[in-house]
Write an enzyme that holds these catalytic residues in place. Structure first.
Site, PDB file in Angstrom:
ATOM      1  N   SER A 204       0.787  -1.223   0.000  1.00 13.34           N
ATOM      2  CA  SER A 204       0.000   0.000   0.000  1.00 13.34           C
ATOM      3  C   SER A 204       0.822   1.277   0.000  1.00 13.34           C
ATOM      4  CB  SER A 204      -0.938   0.018   1.209  1.00 13.34           C
ATOM      5  OG  SER A 204      -0.210  -0.069   2.420  1.00 13.34           O
ATOM      6  N   HIS A 232      -5.470  -3.791  -2.098  1.00  9.88           N
ATOM      7  CA  HIS A 232      -5.183  -2.779  -3.116  1.00  9.88           C
ATOM      8  C   HIS A 232      -5.102  -3.357  -4.523  1.00  9.88           C
ATOM      9  CE1 HIS A 232      -4.439   0.574  -0.312  1.00  9.88           C
ATOM     10  NE2 HIS A 232      -4.046  -0.388   0.508  1.00  9.88           N
ATOM     11  N   LYS A 263     -12.234  -0.158  -1.249  1.00 15.97           N
ATOM     12  CA  LYS A 263     -11.288   0.572  -2.104  1.00 15.97           C
ATOM     13  C   LYS A 263     -11.819   0.611  -3.530  1.00 15.97           C
ATOM     14  CE  LYS A 263      -7.399  -0.157   0.997  1.00 15.97           C
ATOM     15  NZ  LYS A 263      -8.213  -0.590   2.157  1.00 15.97           N
TER      16      LYS A 263
END
Length: 417
Positions: A204, A232, A263
């Site tokens: 990240s 991610h 996300k």
């Protein structure tokens, strides 16, 4: 504890943090404390957090199931909506089953405190997310850290854990006779019941991708299992956007696939995907699952719509990755230190924490919102601006970001002259 003194020490070290107030939806352009700025720090990778279709399906879920689930999944909180999303996630990830959690953090805690324990070994990448670190600490398993994305160091630790001399050839480890019921010798001469290699899929803060095929090769050679945190990567990497294992086409080689819904998928929550037996075991043993109120209907409805967009609109992923590559080249050409990355996460290393904070303020002054990232999130001396792009960003936005970085550098240089 003298909280004031502790806070003063945090301020003196340039590490003080405060909450920033967003006054608009998470989007390409946001209002931060009364000022309109270009958002460059959001994990809203596909631009779905304010997507009308997600809003409509969230509202429809509320109309059908209410605003709250009313209880834990094992009491009164399990709905057809939860089960529908879990089936969709399992199909998306290429696994037998999936299990929802309220956050990605809770998903990692649940997996690591339930699937391994005393008598087991966790091998963890040195730059893994805090939730993986905390889960490993709470698991009661032995924990060893291997150097970031370093397969040589990982293999050395696997060899030692199996009681092999590090000079012994890899071929000897490949022999089936060397593995007895997947049990691995500890340094103390005992046997580990299980060994789990744990890694982020996309890291990240640096934006690099774990060498997953090599990790899986080593896991198979030494009788270990692999867990990947795809927070991610979900929605971003892979032929169908299913994450790191999809990206490397090794879905069947990863025992535990974790991801978030907050996300790229634009909502909230997390999940664990894997075998049906593993998911059933988590349902019966994972305390973060058993003792948490189930996810609210609105979030689940939104994610169901997001998954359809991921499947049907691959152009969002390709647009995102092309923009990130372009911006990285532009910043390198402007003589900034940009960490290697093939993802929408770009780390521009600035050095000391104070300098990174000042740089972020200069960016804000010209309308770019990208807060400084400082220790303990990143190692001392590597404080940075972490840019995260979304599919909504334009070519003109890329140019604006580069100009803002150049202006911030100039302003700080003139101020220090």
């Amino acid at each position: 504890m003298d909280f004031k003194s502790e806070l003063d020490a945090i301020r003196d070290a340039g590490l003080y943090r405060r909450l920033r107030r967003m006054e608009s939806a998470s989007s390409r352009v946001v209002v931060v404390e009364g000022r309109e700025m270009l958002m460059c720090a959001s994990n809203n990778y596909l631009g779905l957090a304010d997507e009308p279709l997600l809003q409509e399906t969230a509202i429809e879920a509320i109309r059908q199931f209410g605003t709250g689930s009313g209880g834990s999944r094992l009491t009164t909180g399990n709905t057809a909506l939860h089960e529908h999303l879990e089936r969709e996630l399992a199909e998306f990830k290429g696994t037998e089953a999936a299990l929802l959690f309220n956050t990605g953090y809770m998903a990692n805690l649940a997996a690591l405190t339930t699937l391994v324990g005393s008598g087991d070994l966790i091998l963890s990448d040195s730059l893994n997310h805090a939730s993986l670190i905390d889960g490993a600490r709470l698991s009661r398993a032995d924990v060893q850290i291997y150097e970031h994305c370093n397969l040589t160091d990982l293999e050395k630790k696997l060899a030692v854990a199996r009681g092999l001399k590090t000079s012994e050839s890899a071929e000897s480890a490949e022999s089936a006779e060397c593995i007895s019921d997947s049990r691995i010798r500890s340094r103390k001469g005992g046997l580990y019941d299980r060994i789990l290699i744990v890694t982020d899929g996309v890291f990240s803060m640096d934006g690099d991708i774990a060498p997953l095929p090599g990790i899986c090769d080593l896991a198979e050679r030494y009788g270990a299992d692999v867990m990947v945190d795809d927070a991610h990567a979900t929605g971003v990497l892979g032929s169908k956007g299913a994450g790191t294992a999809d990206h490397f086409n090794c879905q069947t080689r990863v025992a535990v696939q974790m991801g978030t819904l907050s996300k790229a998928l634009g909502a909230e929550g997390g999940y664990i995907a894997g075998s049906r037996d593993m998911v059933e075991y988590l349902i019966n043993r994972a305390r973060p699952f058993i003792y948490s109120t189930a996810m609210s209907p609105a979030g689940i409805g939104a994610v169901l719509a997001a998954l359809q967009i991921v499947k049907n609109e691959p152009v969002r992923r390709s647009h995102l990755l092309v923009r990130a590559k372009r911006l990285r080249h532009q910043l390198l050409a402007a003589d900034f230190e940009v960490l290697p990355s093939d993802t929408p996460i770009l780390g521009i290393v600035l050095g000391e924490a104070d300098h990174a904070v000042q740089f972020a303020r200069e960016l804000e002054a010209v309308g770019v919102f990208a807060p400084a990232i400082r220790p303990p999130t990143v190692p001392a001396g590597t404080s940075r601006i972490r840019l995260t792009l979304t599919a909504s960003h334009t070519d003109a936005d890329m140019d604006s970001i580069v100009k803002a970085f150049q202006q911030a550098r100039t302003n700080l240089a003139e101020g220090g002259a």
